[in-house]
Scaffold this motif. Structure first.
Motif, mmCIF file in Angstrom:
data_model
loop_
_atom_site.group_PDB
_atom_site.id
_atom_site.type_symbol
_atom_site.label_atom_id
_atom_site.label_comp_id
_atom_site.label_asym_id
_atom_site.label_seq_id
_atom_site.Cartn_x
_atom_site.Cartn_y
_atom_site.Cartn_z
ATOM 1 N N THR A 157 0.946 -1.160 -0.047
ATOM 2 C CA THR A 157 -0.114 0.228 0.090
ATOM 3 C C THR A 157 0.775 1.175 0.206
ATOM 4 N N ASP A 193 -8.031 -4.044 -2.089
ATOM 5 C CA ASP A 193 -7.723 -4.775 -0.814
ATOM 6 C C ASP A 193 -9.119 -4.371 0.094
ATOM 7 N N HIS A 210 -6.743 0.162 2.976
ATOM 8 C CA HIS A 210 -5.545 0.977 3.443
ATOM 9 C C HIS A 210 -5.265 2.169 2.291
ATOM 10 N N ASP A 236 -3.514 -1.664 -5.881
ATOM 11 C CA ASP A 236 -3.086 -2.339 -4.699
ATOM 12 C C ASP A 236 -3.585 -3.596 -4.168
HETATM 13 MG MG LIG Z 1 -1.826 -3.036 1.979
#
Ligand SMILES: [Mg+2]
Ligand SMILES: Nc1ncnc2c1ncn2[C@@H]1O[C@H](COP(=O)(O)OP(=O)(O)OP(=O)(O)O)[C@@H](O)[C@H]1O
Length: 367
Positions: free
Chosen positions: A16, A39, A43, A128
């Motif tokens: 991230t 994800d 994040h 990500d």
């Molecule tokens: Mg991450």
């Protein structure tokens, strides 16, 4: 649009952090960048200053149903003019199970299809990925042509990454498209011998697959994430900003290189009439007793460290001297040294100009 997936099944290795800060540095250079957060932890969405729970829609709406492609445009949020995010939310954790019941060949194509609908709006899409290689990560690998694997500089991390590379190669084979994979050493603490040895081991194992840039451990990266900002917008002189800016330069240069390979050959009839170009041999020197690896990158070699450059390392008393032999036509050139992964201007050359992503490029005039 170049689509790059940031992948590693190991948690906490800097996926991230790399996605958000590489995106921030590319945007600072003038690129149009989309961060795709697949994800469920969301994040990257958080690190770009958005509150996932406050958003009405996220990537779930795009990926859950066939034909959700057209929803991607409306789901995308603007962080800054050149930096957008397709946000995630905890609901994405239900997606894995939902897609598991669908046809194996189409359930991993959802993201690729959706990204095609916005491909003309961006120069880069950075995806990500979550810390596992499930259906979401397969969606990212199908959509991407390039993969960055952040690798914490610890011996235990190396073993897992070799398995990951095998998985990626198998998948690329199965879906029949090339994936260019590169390893990015992260969380590097050069003060410890252990970290230095591990980095040397990583370079030995992965060779050219490794970026020259190394991301050092830097607490400002954590602070920037908490403040919801890419580090280049939070603390531009911090090590974290310098390292991700260097990565952005390297990533950009790799793209320029690929373009050069893809460019159609100029027909002989159109070749310039100017006759042979006379180049001169120019030798530049770099001295630093602590450096282990020194390369040179500049506009003469597409900013690819040491590409097309002859190198010599000599001893000068206790100091080591790196001599770089360049063959250059008359003109003005910009360059930097890459010293153990860190991009530095030439300390012995007083002529420099501001680089596009901070720091200084040294200037060389060949007459
Ligand atoms: Mg991450
Ligand atoms: N170079 C660095 N220096 C200092 N802290 C870092 C660095 N890179 C990452 N971190 C911190 O380490 C933690 C894990 O990093 P990050 O969230 O980027 O990893 P990740 O691979 O995305 O994790 P996950 O697998 O859970 O998604 C975060 O708190 C982050 O701020």
């Amino acid at each position: 649009m170049r689509t790059i997936a940031i992948v590693n099944q190991k948690g906490g290795c800097g996926k991230t952090t790399t996605t958000v800060n590489l995106a921030g540095c590319l945007e600072a250079e003038g690129a149009r960048v989309l961060v795709v957060d697949i994800d469920p932890q969301a994040h990257a969405t958080l690190a770009l200053g958005l509150e996932p729970e406050a958003l009405d829609e996220n990537l779930y709406e795009v990926l859950a149903e066939p034909g959700g492609d057209a929803r991607l445009g409306p789901v995308i949020q603007e962080v800054r003019e050149g930096l957008h995010v397709a946000p995630s939310g905890i609901v994405l954790s239900a997606l894995e199970q939902r897609l598991a019941g669908e046809r194996a060949d189409t359930r991993t194509e959802r993201l690729a299809g959706a990204l095609e609908t916005v491909a003309d709006r961006y120069d880069y899409a950075l995806i990500d990925c979550p810390p596992n290689v499930g259906i979401l990560t397969f969606n990212a690998l199908r959509a991407a042509r390039e993969v960055i694997v952040p690798l914490e500089t610890s011996f235990f991390a190396i073993d897992g990454v070799q398995k990951l590379l095998e998985t990626i190669a198998l998948l690329a084979n199965r879906i029949g498209h090339e994936l260019t994979v590169r390893i990015l050493p992260t969380l590097y603490d050069g003060r410890t011998r252990y970290a230095r040895e591990t980095l040397a081991e990583i370079r030995k194992l992965f060779g050219d697959l490794c970026f020259d840039t190394v991301i050092r451990a830097n607490v400002k990266l954590r602070e920037a994430a908490r403040r919801g900002l890419p580090i280049i917008r939070f603390a531009r002189s911090a090590n974290g900003a310098v390292d991700y800016a260097a990565l952005a330069v390297e990533v950009t240069a790799l793209g320029a290189d690929a373009d050069a390979i893809d460019a159609p050959l100029r027909p002989a009839a159109m070749a310039p009439e100017a006759g042979p170009i006379h180049t001169r041999e120019v030798v530049v020197e770099f001295r630093d007793p602590r450096a282990a690896d020194v390369r040179i990158a500049g506009d003469f070699n597409g900013w690819v460290p040491d590409k097309g450059v002859q190198s010599r390392v000599d001893s000068d008393g206790p100091a080591r001297v790196w001599r770089k032999v360049l063959h250059l036509a008359p003109g003005t050139y910009q360059y930097r040294y890459v010293v153990d992964g860190e991009w530095r201007s030439d300390p012995d050359n007083p002529r420099s100009v501001a680089g596009p992503v901070g720091g200084k490029n040294s200037v060389l005039v060949v007459s």
